[in-house]
Design an enzyme around this catalytic site. Structure first.
Site, PDB file in Angstrom:
ATOM      1  N   LYS A  15       0.852  -1.194   0.000  1.00  0.00           N
ATOM      2  CA  LYS A  15       0.000   0.000   0.000  1.00  0.00           C
ATOM      3  C   LYS A  15       0.880   1.233   0.000  1.00  0.00           C
ATOM      4  O   LYS A  15       1.897   1.282   0.695  1.00  0.00           O
ATOM      5  CB  LYS A  15      -0.886  -0.002   1.257  1.00  0.00           C
ATOM      6  CG  LYS A  15      -2.196   0.732   1.076  1.00  0.00           C
ATOM      7  CD  LYS A  15      -3.114   0.017   0.116  1.00  0.00           C
ATOM      8  CE  LYS A  15      -4.571   0.397   0.262  1.00  0.00           C
ATOM      9  NZ  LYS A  15      -5.394  -0.392  -0.675  1.00  0.00           N
ATOM     10  N   THR A  60      -3.680  -5.509   0.249  1.00  0.00           N
ATOM     11  CA  THR A  60      -3.091  -4.188   0.542  1.00  0.00           C
ATOM     12  C   THR A  60      -4.039  -3.397   1.446  1.00  0.00           C
ATOM     13  O   THR A  60      -3.593  -2.562   2.225  1.00  0.00           O
ATOM     14  CB  THR A  60      -2.768  -3.406  -0.750  1.00  0.00           C
ATOM     15  OG1 THR A  60      -3.978  -3.010  -1.375  1.00  0.00           O
ATOM     16  CG2 THR A  60      -1.917  -4.230  -1.703  1.00  0.00           C
ATOM     17  N   ARG A 185      28.229  34.225  -6.550  1.00  0.00           N
ATOM     18  CA  ARG A 185      26.933  33.935  -7.165  1.00  0.00           C
ATOM     19  C   ARG A 185      25.940  33.540  -6.081  1.00  0.00           C
ATOM     20  O   ARG A 185      26.329  33.286  -4.933  1.00  0.00           O
ATOM     21  CB  ARG A 185      27.058  32.790  -8.186  1.00  0.00           C
ATOM     22  CG  ARG A 185      27.447  31.471  -7.547  1.00  0.00           C
ATOM     23  CD  ARG A 185      27.431  30.296  -8.533  1.00  0.00           C
ATOM     24  NE  ARG A 185      27.805  29.054  -7.835  1.00  0.00           N
ATOM     25  CZ  ARG A 185      27.771  27.852  -8.379  1.00  0.00           C
ATOM     26  NH1 ARG A 185      27.406  27.705  -9.646  1.00  0.00           N
ATOM     27  NH2 ARG A 185      28.110  26.784  -7.682  1.00  0.00           N
ATOM     28  N   GLN A 250      29.383  20.417  -5.711  1.00  0.00           N
ATOM     29  CA  GLN A 250      30.057  19.151  -5.433  1.00  0.00           C
ATOM     30  C   GLN A 250      30.878  19.232  -4.146  1.00  0.00           C
ATOM     31  O   GLN A 250      30.825  18.342  -3.282  1.00  0.00           O
ATOM     32  CB  GLN A 250      30.996  18.779  -6.611  1.00  0.00           C
ATOM     33  CG  GLN A 250      30.290  18.299  -7.863  1.00  0.00           C
ATOM     34  CD  GLN A 250      29.905  19.401  -8.841  1.00  0.00           C
ATOM     35  OE1 GLN A 250      29.674  20.534  -8.458  1.00  0.00           O
ATOM     36  NE2 GLN A 250      29.812  19.052 -10.116  1.00  0.00           N
ATOM     37  N   HIS A 278      19.118  27.719 -10.447  1.00  0.00           N
ATOM     38  CA  HIS A 278      19.819  28.876 -11.015  1.00  0.00           C
ATOM     39  C   HIS A 278      19.024  30.181 -10.884  1.00  0.00           C
ATOM     40  O   HIS A 278      17.802  30.199 -11.023  1.00  0.00           O
ATOM     41  CB  HIS A 278      20.127  28.623 -12.494  1.00  0.00           C
ATOM     42  CG  HIS A 278      20.936  27.375 -12.725  1.00  0.00           C
ATOM     43  ND1 HIS A 278      22.149  27.151 -12.113  1.00  0.00           N
ATOM     44  CD2 HIS A 278      20.693  26.280 -13.472  1.00  0.00           C
ATOM     45  CE1 HIS A 278      22.621  25.974 -12.486  1.00  0.00           C
ATOM     46  NE2 HIS A 278      21.751  25.415 -13.310  1.00  0.00           N
TER      47      HIS A 278
HETATM   48  O1  LIG Z   1      28.489  24.082  -8.484  1.00  0.00           O
HETATM   49  C1  LIG Z   1      28.351  23.854  -9.695  1.00  0.00           C
HETATM   50  N1  LIG Z   1      28.684  22.633 -10.186  1.00  0.00           N
HETATM   51  C2  LIG Z   1      28.562  22.310 -11.520  1.00  0.00           C
HETATM   52  O2  LIG Z   1      28.882  21.176 -11.959  1.00  0.00           O
HETATM   53  C3  LIG Z   1      28.055  23.320 -12.370  1.00  0.00           C
HETATM   54  N2  LIG Z   1      27.789  23.355 -13.709  1.00  0.00           N
HETATM   55  C4  LIG Z   1      27.280  24.586 -13.971  1.00  0.00           C
HETATM   56  O3  LIG Z   1      26.895  24.975 -15.111  1.00  0.00           O
HETATM   57  N3  LIG Z   1      27.225  25.343 -12.839  1.00  0.00           N
HETATM   58  C5  LIG Z   1      27.707  24.578 -11.834  1.00  0.00           C
HETATM   59  N4  LIG Z   1      27.852  24.821 -10.503  1.00  0.00           N
END
Ligand SMILES: O=c1[nH]c(=O)c2[nH]c(=O)[nH]c2[nH]1
Length: 317
Positions: A15, A60, A185, A250, A278
């Site tokens: 479920k 279920t 940014r 990352q 973005h």
């Molecule tokens: O922190 C980021 N990692 C990316 O892999 C990436 N690629 C991107 O266009 N902007 C960003 N910013």
């Protein structure tokens, strides 16, 4: 080609989206939790698919009823990890032919309303769209008295934004590159975090109805039963997001995952999925207004799609 040429190689059913709100009353001091529960089962259920044999099917609809029943009787209902394990343990203990239960509990936010600086005893507010998410796999494959718990937990849809201390430079530049390097940014993401604990034994219920669920006598800090893990993981995730000078999503992700591992010895791996949401500075040069330089831009256009999507799992060696 006859059906004999095929094999049922996987089967799991149950479920989904069982919605439950539970009140726990300590006199006038009330607690509420709201959960969306999914219960899926595996076991000796093949013939229901291959032979139209419903004698092996726990309906279920019954799983929905069991979910509400355990929500009523469980002393662990306020902790989604414990409730999920209780529910899964009850099912695999009760039904001889069910080997595994997969219970997912999504917890919605209900925080106490503050009145004149004091938490109200029975009034609550939905103070965010983020959810706690718990995935419990209760495995009785080795026997009903040798149950193993596999638990992961975390959160989803925790929306955050920082207006500086995020850069993105030094990436591959080639014929496809249009993105400018930026040393300042906006960084915004909806945090999806899942940490997985080292598997652990679960005591078999000793009562006839298999309703019992007993927590371990000692709970190691940072282990699956430690109720402090979720708050620590949320706090350190937000702390690193805010304070780490980000070279990329990352690198920030890796910092966050390492912190969760460091703070919780019973966690063996941590996964994040971080959309890079973005925000584009609006170009106003046509009207003679400077709004392009990232560190000085003030007006941005939030972009719903596409977004980046950065994921990784960090594990103990
Ligand atoms: O922190 C980021 N990692 C990316 O892999 C990436 N690629 C991107 O266009 N902007 C960003 N910013």
């Amino acid at each position: 080609m006859s059906d004999d040429s095929f094999v049922l190689s996987a089967a799991r059913y149950g479920k989904d989206k069982v919605r439950v709100l539970r009140i726990v009353r300590e006199g006038a001091w009330h607690h509420v939790v709201e959960y969306n529960v999914q219960v899926l089962l595996e076991g000796a259920i093949e013939t229901s698919y291959t032979q139209a044999d419903n004698s092996v099917v726990v309906a279920t609809d019954s799983m929905k009823n069991i979910t509400y029943y355990i929500a009523k009787i469980s002393p662990h209902i306020l902790v989604p990890e414990h409730f999920a394990l209780h529910l899964g343990t009850h099912i695999v203990s009760r039904y001889a032919h069910i080997a595994k239960a997969f219970v997912t509990v999504e917890q919605l936010r209900w925080s106490r309303i503050s009145i004149d600086g004091k938490d109200h005893p029975h009034a609550f507010i939905r103070d965010g769209d983020d959810k706690r998410v718990v995935r419990a796999e209760v495995d009785a494959t080795a026997g009903k008295d040798k149950i193993t718990g596999n638990l992961s937990a975390g959160l989803a849809d925790l929306l955050v934004l920082k207006s500086t201390e995020s850069a993105f430079t030094n990436f591959v530049r080639d014929r496809y590159t249009t993105l400018a390097e930026v040393d300042d940014r906006i960084l915004s993401t909806a945090i999806d975090l899942e940490y997985t604990f080292i598997p652990f034994p679960i005591a078999a219920p000793a009562d006839a109805q298999k309703e019992e669920f007993i927590l371990p006598p000692t709970i190691t800090p940072g282990s699956a039963f430690d109720i402090g893990v979720p708050a620590r993981a949320r706090t350190s995730t937000l702390h690193i997001f805010a304070t780490h000078n980000s070279a990329s999503v990352q690198a920030t992700l890796h910092r966050m995952a390492s912190a969760v591992l460091k703070e919780n010895p019973g966690v063996h791996s941590v996964r994040y999925a971080l959309p890079n949401k973005h925000y584009i500075p609006v170009d106003m040069r046509y009207i003679g207004v400077e709004n392009v330089k990232p560190s000085e831009a003030e007006v941005f256009m939030p972009i719903a799609a596409p977004s980046g999507l950065i994921t990784a799992t960090v594990s103990r060696k």
